[in-house]
Scaffold this active site. Structure first.
Site, PDB file in Angstrom:
ATOM      1  N   LYS A 150       0.847  -1.202   0.000  1.00  0.00           N
ATOM      2  CA  LYS A 150       0.000   0.000   0.000  1.00  0.00           C
ATOM      3  C   LYS A 150       0.883   1.252   0.000  1.00  0.00           C
ATOM      4  CE  LYS A 150      -1.820   1.579   4.017  1.00  0.00           C
ATOM      5  NZ  LYS A 150      -1.408   2.945   4.321  1.00  0.00           N
ATOM      6  N   ASN A 151       1.904   1.251   0.861  1.00  0.00           N
ATOM      7  CA  ASN A 151       2.702   2.472   1.056  1.00  0.00           C
ATOM      8  C   ASN A 151       3.732   2.709  -0.029  1.00  0.00           C
ATOM      9  OD1 ASN A 151       1.128   2.939   3.223  1.00  0.00           O
ATOM     10  ND2 ASN A 151       2.643   2.328   4.752  1.00  0.00           N
ATOM     11  N   CYS A 183      -4.865  12.187  12.107  1.00  0.00           N
ATOM     12  CA  CYS A 183      -5.695  10.987  12.141  1.00  0.00           C
ATOM     13  C   CYS A 183      -5.522  10.379  13.535  1.00  0.00           C
ATOM     14  CB  CYS A 183      -5.289  10.025  11.040  1.00  0.00           C
ATOM     15  SG  CYS A 183      -3.677   9.371  11.303  1.00  0.00           S
ATOM     16  N   ARG A 195       0.467  14.628  12.832  1.00  0.00           N
ATOM     17  CA  ARG A 195       0.970  14.418  11.461  1.00  0.00           C
ATOM     18  C   ARG A 195       0.998  15.710  10.632  1.00  0.00           C
ATOM     19  NH1 ARG A 195      -1.368   8.872   9.167  1.00  0.00           N
ATOM     20  NH2 ARG A 195       0.586   8.902   8.020  1.00  0.00           N
ATOM     21  N   ASP A 209       4.581   0.535  11.812  1.00  0.00           N
ATOM     22  CA  ASP A 209       3.322  -0.064  11.352  1.00  0.00           C
ATOM     23  C   ASP A 209       3.126  -1.480  11.888  1.00  0.00           C
ATOM     24  OD1 ASP A 209       3.365   1.500   8.046  1.00  0.00           O
ATOM     25  OD2 ASP A 209       2.894   2.260  10.040  1.00  0.00           O
ATOM     26  N   VAL A 231       7.917   6.960  16.572  1.00  0.00           N
ATOM     27  CA  VAL A 231       7.652   7.617  15.286  1.00  0.00           C
ATOM     28  C   VAL A 231       6.409   8.496  15.330  1.00  0.00           C
ATOM     29  CG1 VAL A 231       7.160   7.208  12.839  1.00  0.00           C
ATOM     30  CG2 VAL A 231       8.867   5.797  14.027  1.00  0.00           C
ATOM     31  N   ARG A 276      -8.795  -0.402   4.640  1.00  0.00           N
ATOM     32  CA  ARG A 276      -7.943   0.594   3.977  1.00  0.00           C
ATOM     33  C   ARG A 276      -6.562   0.016   3.709  1.00  0.00           C
ATOM     34  NH1 ARG A 276      -7.306   6.093   6.958  1.00  0.00           N
ATOM     35  NH2 ARG A 276      -5.801   6.212   5.254  1.00  0.00           N
TER      36      ARG A 276
HETATM   37  C1  EPZ Z   1       4.225   6.852   5.962  1.00  0.00           C
HETATM   38  O1  EPZ Z   1       3.494   7.893   6.567  1.00  0.00           O
HETATM   39  C2  EPZ Z   1       3.285   5.672   5.891  1.00  0.00           C
HETATM   40  N1  EPZ Z   1       2.145   5.997   5.046  1.00  0.00           N
HETATM   41  C3  EPZ Z   1       2.821   5.297   7.292  1.00  0.00           C
HETATM   42  O2  EPZ Z   1       1.975   4.149   7.189  1.00  0.00           O
HETATM   43  C4  EPZ Z   1       4.049   4.927   8.120  1.00  0.00           C
HETATM   44  O3  EPZ Z   1       3.651   4.622   9.435  1.00  0.00           O
HETATM   45  C5  EPZ Z   1       5.025   6.115   8.126  1.00  0.00           C
HETATM   46  O4  EPZ Z   1       5.361   6.488   6.765  1.00  0.00           O
HETATM   47  C6  EPZ Z   1       6.318   5.784   8.869  1.00  0.00           C
HETATM   48  O5  EPZ Z   1       6.914   4.677   8.298  1.00  0.00           O
HETATM   49  C7  EPZ Z   1       2.301   5.981   3.686  1.00  0.00           C
HETATM   50  O6  EPZ Z   1       3.379   5.720   3.182  1.00  0.00           O
HETATM   51  C8  EPZ Z   1       1.083   6.295   2.874  1.00  0.00           C
HETATM   52  P1  EPZ Z   1       6.371  10.202   8.128  1.00  0.00           P
HETATM   53  P2  EPZ Z   1       4.102   9.407   6.601  1.00  0.00           P
HETATM   54  O7  EPZ Z   1       6.265  11.454   7.347  1.00  0.00           O
HETATM   55  O8  EPZ Z   1       4.835   9.664   5.354  1.00  0.00           O
HETATM   56  C9  EPZ Z   1       6.266  13.494  11.516  1.00  0.00           C
HETATM   57  C10 EPZ Z   1       0.084   2.828   7.648  1.00  0.00           C
HETATM   58  O9  EPZ Z   1      -0.423   2.357   8.686  1.00  0.00           O
HETATM   59  N2  EPZ Z   1       6.225  14.488  10.435  1.00  0.00           N
HETATM   60  O10 EPZ Z   1       7.618   9.381   8.038  1.00  0.00           O
HETATM   61  O11 EPZ Z   1       3.024  10.325   7.000  1.00  0.00           O
HETATM   62  C11 EPZ Z   1       4.975  12.707  11.598  1.00  0.00           C
HETATM   63  O12 EPZ Z   1       4.019  13.433  12.344  1.00  0.00           O
HETATM   64  C12 EPZ Z   1       0.603   4.259   7.629  1.00  0.00           C
HETATM   65  O13 EPZ Z   1       0.216   2.190   6.564  1.00  0.00           O
HETATM   66  C13 EPZ Z   1       6.340  15.839  10.767  1.00  0.00           C
HETATM   67  O14 EPZ Z   1       6.462  16.194  11.945  1.00  0.00           O
HETATM   68  O15 EPZ Z   1       5.143   9.246   7.808  1.00  0.00           O
HETATM   69  C14 EPZ Z   1       5.402  11.428  12.302  1.00  0.00           C
HETATM   70  O16 EPZ Z   1       5.426  11.637  13.693  1.00  0.00           O
HETATM   71  C15 EPZ Z   1       0.441   4.943   8.969  1.00  0.00           C
HETATM   72  N3  EPZ Z   1       6.295  16.767   9.786  1.00  0.00           N
HETATM   73  C16 EPZ Z   1       6.822  11.225  11.784  1.00  0.00           C
HETATM   74  O17 EPZ Z   1       7.241  12.487  11.229  1.00  0.00           O
HETATM   75  C17 EPZ Z   1       6.165  16.415   8.456  1.00  0.00           C
HETATM   76  O18 EPZ Z   1       6.148  17.311   7.588  1.00  0.00           O
HETATM   77  C18 EPZ Z   1       6.921  10.170  10.690  1.00  0.00           C
HETATM   78  O19 EPZ Z   1       6.055  10.561   9.656  1.00  0.00           O
HETATM   79  C19 EPZ Z   1       6.067  15.037   8.139  1.00  0.00           C
HETATM   80  C20 EPZ Z   1       6.102  14.097   9.140  1.00  0.00           C
END
Ligand code: EPZ
Length: 417
Positions: free
Chosen positions: A23-24, A117, A122, A304, A326, A397
């Site tokens: 998915k990701n 969410c 996020r 995840d 995370v 989802r």
């Molecule tokens: C991706 O989310 C995945 N989703 C998530 O999977 C996964 O948990 C996550 O990466 C970490 O591996 C998809 O790929 C669609 P991040 P993403 O940006 O990109 C903070 C699932 O269950 N952050 O690496 O949103 C954020 O709040 C989903 O399949 C900022 O602060 O993850 C989080 O605490 C859930 N500012 C941390 O970084 C930003 O601009 C990691 O988020 C961006 C992120």
């Protein structure tokens, strides 16, 4: 009445299943199809609600979608609007990834801010800071981001956090920027690597050296064909369920090399995991032993799988510690697992202390996000008695054929309205 999953627990899972593409990875790859007007064919695309949402998104932006074969998507056509529809971005955060392709192709893009969410606030500050480094003017009006850049300029960018989405967003901007872009402290998740390999397939010039990604921008990208990498999180979820039920089964079409975090933790817990070329065989036998889990960006333990592995640890021998580093509130499964008899305390917002019990009992529980839902299904499969899970929309989802896959592994479960 919403759909419910009725699980009669206690059956050891046996047999073999196959997981589809990740998915990701599929989500950013579909967003990246906006970078070219030439036809793009993606294979091994998982049939998921979130994928459907992203397909609707790129269709509303002008793309035409064909499905010439199961799990194959052919994207053609160009961009007809650079305004992303509100309801789709609100529905799925990953839709925010259309921002850069639109910006790079059209010079201006308008995308609603994704909501938080159930796993945390996020924000998208890292996305926006990075785009500013590439010469983008960012403004915000009533919850929508307006990004303008007549010509994106390559630059050096340091990410304060190796954010997956930010790395993907900036890759898709940099491929259209003038000159070279170096992203430092970039995410190293296999799904990010899949996007890099896809962009190269479309003619982009991208090199990866650990956490440093170097992109030399180009005018146009051409079409191509690409196969989505297997879903390591779905595969890991099933592996944990096999262990939690004392089963013996095999999960196929995986890359064992990108699942070492889980494989080695399961072996440490006393579970046998045999690696094949593209499969993992799990033989659980005895009750698992306690573990210490700390989630981290790749190559650390994946966040995840934190909720799924927490379900396993509720029936392990001894006391386990789980640290979620995370996301800032990813413990939606805890209250529900407690209803099933799990002994979990939460000393602070990022830590779980889990005292393993010798068995969970069925209960009525509710899924609050994709992975918390998976955690409850695992607990229900391992518990004695019957478990009823609601909130299945979350699970659908992120997991395709979840019920069918578990039925193929001899589990006793069914969906009911
Ligand atoms: C991706 O989310 C995945 N989703 C998530 O999977 C996964 O948990 C996550 O990466 C970490 O591996 C998809 O790929 C669609 P991040 P993403 O940006 O990109 C903070 C699932 O269950 N952050 O690496 O949103 C954020 O709040 C989903 O399949 C900022 O602060 O993850 C989080 O605490 C859930 N500012 C941390 O970084 C930003 O601009 C990691 O988020 C961006 C992120």
């Amino acid at each position: 009445m919403s759909e419910r999953l009725i699980i009669r627990g206690g059956t050891p899972l046996e047999g073999r299943i196959k997981v589809p593409g990740a998915k990701n990875s599929a989500l950013p790859l579909l967003a990246a199809t906006l970078l070219t007007d030439e036809p793009v064919t993606l294979k091994n695309v998982p049939p998921l609600k979130d994928v459907g949402t992203m397909l609707s998104m790129i269709q509303q932006l002008g793309k035409r979608i064909e499905k010439p074969a199961p799990m194959t998507v052919r994207v053609t056509g160009g961009i007809e609007t650079n305004r992303a529809p509100e309801e789709l971005v609100r529905k799925m955060r990953a839709s925010f990834l259309v921002l850069s392709p639109l910006l790079g192709r059209v010079g201006e893009a308008e995308v609603p801010l994704p909501g938080g969410c159930n796993i945390g606030t996020r924000p998208v500050d890292l996305h926006l800071n990075g785009l500013s480094r590439l010469g983008t003017e960012i403004s915000q009006t009533d919850g929508r981001i307006i990004a303008r850049a007549n010509n994106l300029q390559g630059n050096e960018i340091f990410l304060d956090y190796p954010s997956v989405g930010t790395t993907e967003q900036l890759l898709m901007a940099a491929v259209r920027a003038d000159g070279e872009t170096d992203i430092y402290n970039g995410a190293q998740e296999p799904e990010v690597r899949d996007l890099v390999d896809f962009l190269v397939e479309l003619g982009a010039d991208v090199e990866v050296d650990g956490s440093i990604l170097t992109v030399r921008g180009s005018e146009e990208l051409h079409g191509g064909e690409y196969e989505v990498l297997p879903d390591r999180i779905a595969a890991g979820t099933y592996m944990i369920a096999i262990a939690a039920t004392g089963g013996h089964a095999t999960v196929g079409e995986v890359r064992p090399s990108i699942m070492k975090q889980l494989t080695l933790k399961m072996r440490k817990s006393g579970i046998t995991v045999n690696e094949g070329p593209d499969s993992l065989e799990v033989i659980s036998g005895r009750r698992p032993k306690n573990l210490e889990i700390r989630t981290l960006p790749y190559p650390g333990f994946p966040t995840d799988l934190q909720a799924p592995v927490s379900a396993l640890l509720t029936i392990a021998e001894g006391k386990s510690v789980v640290k979620e580093t995370v996301f800032d509130s990813r413990f939606g499964h805890v209250a529900e697992l407690r209803k099933m008899g799990a002994d979990i305390s939460v000393p602070n917002s990022s830590t779980l202390f889990i005292n393993g019990t010798d068995g969970l009992r069925g209960a009525k529980v509710e899924a609050t996000d994709i992975r918390a839902g998976a955690s409850l299904v695992i607990a229900g499969l391992a518990a004695s008695g019957t478990t009823e899970v609601v909130g299945l929309g979350h699970i659908d989802r992120g997991y395709s054929r979840l019920v069918e896959n578990f039925q193929d592994l001899s589990a006793q479960l069914e969906k009911k309205i």
